[in-house]
Design an enzyme around this catalytic site. Structure first.
Site, PDB file in Angstrom:
ATOM      1  N   GLY A 193       0.450  -1.497  -0.356  1.00  0.00           N
ATOM      2  CA  GLY A 193       0.129  -0.202  -0.214  1.00  0.00           C
ATOM      3  C   GLY A 193       0.787   1.081  -0.012  1.00  0.00           C
ATOM      4  O   GLY A 193       1.713   1.656  -0.760  1.00  0.00           O
ATOM      5  N   GLU A 194       0.870   2.308   1.404  1.00  0.00           N
ATOM      6  CA  GLU A 194       1.129   3.390   1.093  1.00  0.00           C
ATOM      7  C   GLU A 194       1.141   3.918   0.297  1.00  0.00           C
ATOM      8  O   GLU A 194       2.075   4.492  -0.324  1.00  0.00           O
ATOM      9  CB  GLU A 194       2.591   3.059   1.004  1.00  0.00           C
ATOM     10  CG  GLU A 194       3.443   2.412   2.566  1.00  0.00           C
ATOM     11  CD  GLU A 194       5.069   2.488   2.936  1.00  0.00           C
ATOM     12  OE1 GLU A 194       5.378   2.997   4.041  1.00  0.00           O
ATOM     13  OE2 GLU A 194       5.684   1.823   2.205  1.00  0.00           O
ATOM     14  N   HIS A 195       0.130   4.590   0.268  1.00  0.00           N
ATOM     15  CA  HIS A 195      -0.946   5.222  -1.181  1.00  0.00           C
ATOM     16  C   HIS A 195      -2.477   5.984  -0.761  1.00  0.00           C
ATOM     17  O   HIS A 195      -2.918   6.070   0.333  1.00  0.00           O
ATOM     18  CB  HIS A 195      -0.562   4.873  -2.544  1.00  0.00           C
ATOM     19  CG  HIS A 195      -1.064   3.557  -2.463  1.00  0.00           C
ATOM     20  ND1 HIS A 195      -0.733   2.641  -2.669  1.00  0.00           N
ATOM     21  CD2 HIS A 195      -2.166   3.474  -3.167  1.00  0.00           C
ATOM     22  CE1 HIS A 195      -1.410   2.024  -3.155  1.00  0.00           C
ATOM     23  NE2 HIS A 195      -3.054   2.151  -2.771  1.00  0.00           N
ATOM     24  N   ALA A 196      -2.712   6.916  -1.796  1.00  0.00           N
ATOM     25  CA  ALA A 196      -3.804   6.688  -1.525  1.00  0.00           C
ATOM     26  C   ALA A 196      -4.366   6.942  -2.656  1.00  0.00           C
ATOM     27  O   ALA A 196      -3.740   7.187  -3.450  1.00  0.00           O
ATOM     28  CB  ALA A 196      -4.400   7.987  -0.062  1.00  0.00           C
ATOM     29  N   GLY A 241      -3.466   4.760   3.161  1.00  0.00           N
ATOM     30  CA  GLY A 241      -4.175   2.509   3.100  1.00  0.00           C
ATOM     31  C   GLY A 241      -2.340   2.607   3.415  1.00  0.00           C
ATOM     32  O   GLY A 241      -1.690   2.287   2.171  1.00  0.00           O
TER      33      GLY A 241
END
Length: 279
Positions: A193-196, A241
């Site tokens: 993840g580590e993105h929106a 997230g």
């Protein structure tokens, strides 16, 4: 000792026997405790605390590796930081850790090699499915402290032939998906993840095993454990997230409201928080 701002109001708190190379850059309101060794090429931004005997590994070649410690990060005593990494804003390195990879914003790491074990300022979400009564033949939605993020408990039908759980799109899941993807075989120390997303809605179900999801709206964070196929997590657009703490057998199913579009992703947390502030 170098600095990246000579006009600072707060003086650098440099404890006895701490060493800062002349080619390092340390913001004036940082605390550097006894025995810490900050080598050339290291930049430490505002509000950081560097514990006793912390060592930044020297570059092996002639050029420094460019290690950066972002604002308000905290590095515990006796930790070792390899060269060329970024310790992101508000990250925490627990004492005695050996950091061999860059640390994301707000992450808490520990161990040798250091792995992410949590995130700062994170609320605990609803109890895991293994610690709440079964939602047999019923459907329930629980809210979280993060705007729009909800935990969905699906009905379970028990039978001698096996159990069944079911959900309906646009009813139990608040959108109709155009895409799905599955994540599996993730080593336990890895982060996904580590993105929106600007526009895309997502819905996560861990079909097998377990993982933890951190949802962040730019103001609040919550961590939710997904450990049952009868339990899902809804992430609306403009939610940062992160998925981590994967069990060895974890299989995560993600439904998405849109086809893949690289332009819809926000991959820099600083950019994400700026967009939230402008909304």
């Amino acid at each position: 000792m170098g600095t990246n701002d000579t006009s600072l109001l707060a003086p650098l708190a440099l404890h006895p026997q701490a060493f800062i190379d002349a080619d390092a850059h340390v913001h004036g309101d940082c605390v550097v405790k006894s025995g810490a060794h900050i080598c050339r090429g290291v930049t430490i931004e505002a509000g950081c605390q560097i514990g006793a005997n912390v060592v930044f590994v020297e570059a092996e070649g002639h050029e420094p590796l460019g290690t950066t410690v972002r604002r308000q990060a905290w590095i515990g005593a006796n930790s070792t930081i390899y060269g060329g990494l970024t310790i992101a804003a508000k990250a925490v390195v627990r004492p005695g850790s050996v950091v061999t990879r860059s640390v994301p914003p707000g992450a808490i790491v520990e161990g040798n090699p250091a792995a992410i074990v949590g995130y700062v300022d994170t609320d605990k979400g609803p109890a895991s499915a293994l610690h709440v009564p079964s939602a047999a033949n019923s459907f329930k939605i629980e809210t979280t402290p993060v705007h729009g993020v909800t935990v969905h408990h699906f009905p379970v039908i028990h039978d001698l032939r096996g159990d069944l759980t079911v959900g309906e799109f646009d009813r139990h899941v608040p959108f109709k998906p155009l895409r799905y993807f599955m994540v599996f075989g993730v080593p336990s120390r890895e982060i996904r993840g580590e993105h929106a997303h600007h526009r895309c809605h997502q819905f996560l179900i861990c079909l097998r095993g377990s993982c933890a999801v951190v949802a962040d709206d730019g103001k609040r964070r919550v961590e939710v454990v997904l450990d049952s196929p009868q339990r899902g997590l809804y992430l609306p657009p403009m939610t940062w997230g992160i998925q981590y703490k994967y069990s060895p057998d974890a299989m995560l199913m993600v439904f998405a409201s849109d086809y893949y579009d690289a332009a819809d992703y926000i991959r820099d947390y600083g950019v994400f928080t700026e967009l939230v502030a402008q909304a």
